[in-house]
Design a protein around this motif. Structure first.
Motif, short mmCIF file in Angstrom:
data_model
loop_
_atom_site.label_atom_id
_atom_site.label_comp_id
_atom_site.label_asym_id
_atom_site.label_seq_id
_atom_site.Cartn_x
_atom_site.Cartn_y
_atom_site.Cartn_z
N ILE A 56 -18.21 6.18 29.21
CA ILE A 56 -19.66 5.96 29.29
C ILE A 56 -20.00 5.19 30.55
CG2 ILE A 56 -21.62 4.81 28.20
CD1 ILE A 56 -20.69 7.38 26.81
N SER A 57 -19.17 4.23 30.94
CA SER A 57 -19.40 3.48 32.18
C SER A 57 -19.34 4.42 33.38
CB SER A 57 -18.36 2.37 32.33
OG SER A 57 -18.47 1.43 31.29
N GLY A 58 -18.44 5.39 33.33
CA GLY A 58 -18.37 6.38 34.40
C GLY A 58 -19.62 7.22 34.47
N PHE A 59 -20.20 7.57 33.32
CA PHE A 59 -21.46 8.30 33.29
C PHE A 59 -22.56 7.50 33.97
CE2 PHE A 59 -19.95 10.83 29.45
CZ PHE A 59 -19.90 12.03 30.14
N LEU A 60 -22.61 6.20 33.68
CA LEU A 60 -23.64 5.36 34.27
C LEU A 60 -23.52 5.33 35.79
CD1 LEU A 60 -23.61 2.37 31.74
CD2 LEU A 60 -25.25 4.25 31.88
N PHE A 61 -22.31 5.33 36.29
CA PHE A 61 -22.09 5.38 37.75
C PHE A 61 -22.70 6.65 38.33
CE2 PHE A 61 -19.53 7.11 41.21
CZ PHE A 61 -19.59 6.10 42.15
N HIS A 62 -22.41 7.79 37.70
CA HIS A 62 -22.96 9.07 38.18
C HIS A 62 -24.48 9.05 38.13
CE1 HIS A 62 -19.58 11.72 38.99
NE2 HIS A 62 -18.96 11.28 37.90
N LYS A 111 -10.06 1.54 32.28
CA LYS A 111 -10.05 2.00 33.67
C LYS A 111 -9.83 3.50 33.76
CE LYS A 111 -6.43 1.25 36.19
NZ LYS A 111 -5.37 0.58 37.00
N ILE A 112 -8.90 4.02 32.96
CA ILE A 112 -8.65 5.45 32.98
C ILE A 112 -9.87 6.22 32.50
CG2 ILE A 112 -7.27 7.31 31.95
CD1 ILE A 112 -4.91 5.42 31.88
N GLY A 113 -10.57 5.67 31.49
CA GLY A 113 -11.80 6.31 31.01
C GLY A 113 -12.85 6.39 32.11
N VAL A 114 -13.01 5.29 32.85
CA VAL A 114 -13.98 5.27 33.96
C VAL A 114 -13.60 6.30 35.01
CG1 VAL A 114 -14.92 3.90 35.85
CG2 VAL A 114 -14.63 2.87 33.60
N LEU A 115 -12.34 6.29 35.44
CA LEU A 115 -11.89 7.19 36.50
C LEU A 115 -11.92 8.65 36.06
CD1 LEU A 115 -8.89 5.17 37.97
CD2 LEU A 115 -11.18 5.45 38.94
N THR A 116 -11.62 8.89 34.78
CA THR A 116 -11.66 10.27 34.27
C THR A 116 -13.05 10.86 34.41
OG1 THR A 116 -9.89 9.83 32.68
CG2 THR A 116 -11.27 11.73 32.25
N THR A 117 -14.08 10.04 34.17
CA THR A 117 -15.46 10.52 34.30
C THR A 117 -15.89 10.60 35.76
OG1 THR A 117 -16.05 9.56 32.16
CG2 THR A 117 -17.85 10.07 33.65
N ILE A 118 -15.62 9.57 36.53
CA ILE A 118 -16.05 9.55 37.93
C ILE A 118 -15.43 10.70 38.71
CG2 ILE A 118 -15.89 8.27 40.11
CD1 ILE A 118 -16.25 5.70 38.55
N LEU A 119 -14.17 11.01 38.43
CA LEU A 119 -13.46 12.05 39.17
C LEU A 119 -13.58 13.42 38.52
CD1 LEU A 119 -10.19 10.07 40.02
CD2 LEU A 119 -12.23 10.39 41.43
N ASN A 120 -14.37 13.52 37.44
CA ASN A 120 -14.56 14.80 36.75
C ASN A 120 -15.66 15.61 37.44
OD1 ASN A 120 -14.91 16.93 35.01
ND2 ASN A 120 -15.30 15.69 33.19
N PRO A 121 -15.31 16.69 38.13
CA PRO A 121 -16.34 17.47 38.84
C PRO A 121 -17.38 18.08 37.92
CG PRO A 121 -14.26 18.66 38.79
CD PRO A 121 -13.97 17.27 38.28
N LYS A 122 -17.00 18.34 36.66
CA LYS A 122 -17.96 18.93 35.72
C LYS A 122 -19.15 18.03 35.51
CE LYS A 122 -17.23 19.06 31.23
NZ LYS A 122 -16.75 19.42 29.87
N VAL A 123 -18.91 16.71 35.46
CA VAL A 123 -19.99 15.75 35.25
C VAL A 123 -20.91 15.70 36.46
CG1 VAL A 123 -20.53 13.33 34.81
CG2 VAL A 123 -18.56 14.37 33.70
N ALA A 124 -20.32 15.61 37.65
CA ALA A 124 -21.12 15.53 38.87
C ALA A 124 -21.97 16.79 39.05
CB ALA A 124 -20.21 15.31 40.08
N VAL A 125 -21.35 17.95 38.83
CA VAL A 125 -22.09 19.21 39.00
C VAL A 125 -23.20 19.32 37.96
CG1 VAL A 125 -21.90 21.72 38.88
CG2 VAL A 125 -20.15 20.40 40.07
#
Length: 211
Positions: free
Chosen positions: A48-54, A116-130
């Motif tokens: 969820i933290s990774g989502f907030l970054f995006h 940390k892995i949860g954050v990086l999994t989201t930040i580096l997930n191209p599906k989320v960014a796209v």
């Protein structure tokens, strides 16, 4: 503010994002099954933290450039249509990954590493960014007010849906994975239903009028 009807369409797209196979979901379910619910919830907090970054990055970027260049919207909409059709194909392609395919070889990590892995999994997930880059411009319109506020509204909707679905899955990961492993017919129904909805959203987006 974005009208409720438009938010409802976006919520459906966000729901399909969170239940479609991908790095976030596969990792989260695997972690919940191999290391327990507590570890799954810590991993979910990182996701969820990774989502907030995006959301923050995309909201700031859209506010700055979305309506500055005339062809930006058309280009992003085209990418969004292609992305939806790609997801539809991924859902039904032969030998595709099941929603509840899990990894059994994950090590027992400490809470900080899980987060940390949860954050990086989201930040580096191209599906989320796209997803954000494709869908936010489609639902955001100048007449609805601040582009930044609209972006946050969409972001909060997506995060709320993602958290709710993932929270339920973390709590029931073992039972749900077992059910689907023993019920291949339901897996096929889920895949074709998801593909149909994704294709319908792609058609709706393709036929929408330019801003």
């Amino acid at each position: 503010m974005i009208p409720l009807q438009e938010i409802s369409y976006f919520a459906l797209a966000a729901l399909l994002l969170v239940i479609s196979p991908g790095p976030n979901m596969i990792y989260l379910i695997s972690r919940s099954i191999t290391q327990g619910q507590r570890s799954g919830l810590i991993s979910l907090a990182g996701i969820i933290s990774g989502f907030l970054f995006h959301i923050i990055m995309v909201s700031a970027g859209l506010t700055a450039v979305l309506f500055a260049v005339p062809f930006v919207y058309s280009t992003i909409k085209t990418l969004g249509v292609l992305y939806l059709l790609y997801l539809a194909y991924q859902a039904i392609k032969p030998n595709g990954k099941s929603l509840f395919e899990v990894r059994q070889d994950l090590p027992n990590d400490k809470p900080a590493k899980l987060f940390k892995i949860g954050v990086l999994t989201t930040i580096l997930n191209p599906k989320v960014a796209v997803f954000y880059l494709s869908f936010f411009p489609y639902f955001i319109k100048p007449e609805y007010g601040s582009v930044f506020i609209q972006s946050l509204q969409l972001g909060i909707t997506q995060v709320s849906i993602s958290f709710t679905v993932n929270f339920i899955i973390v709590l029931t990961a073992s039972k749900v994975a077992l059910f689907f492993s023993k019920s291949p017919g339901w897996v096929k129904i889920q895949k074709w239903f998801m593909a149909s909805i994704l294709a319908s959203l792609a058609i709706k987006m393709a036929l929408s009028k330019e801003k």
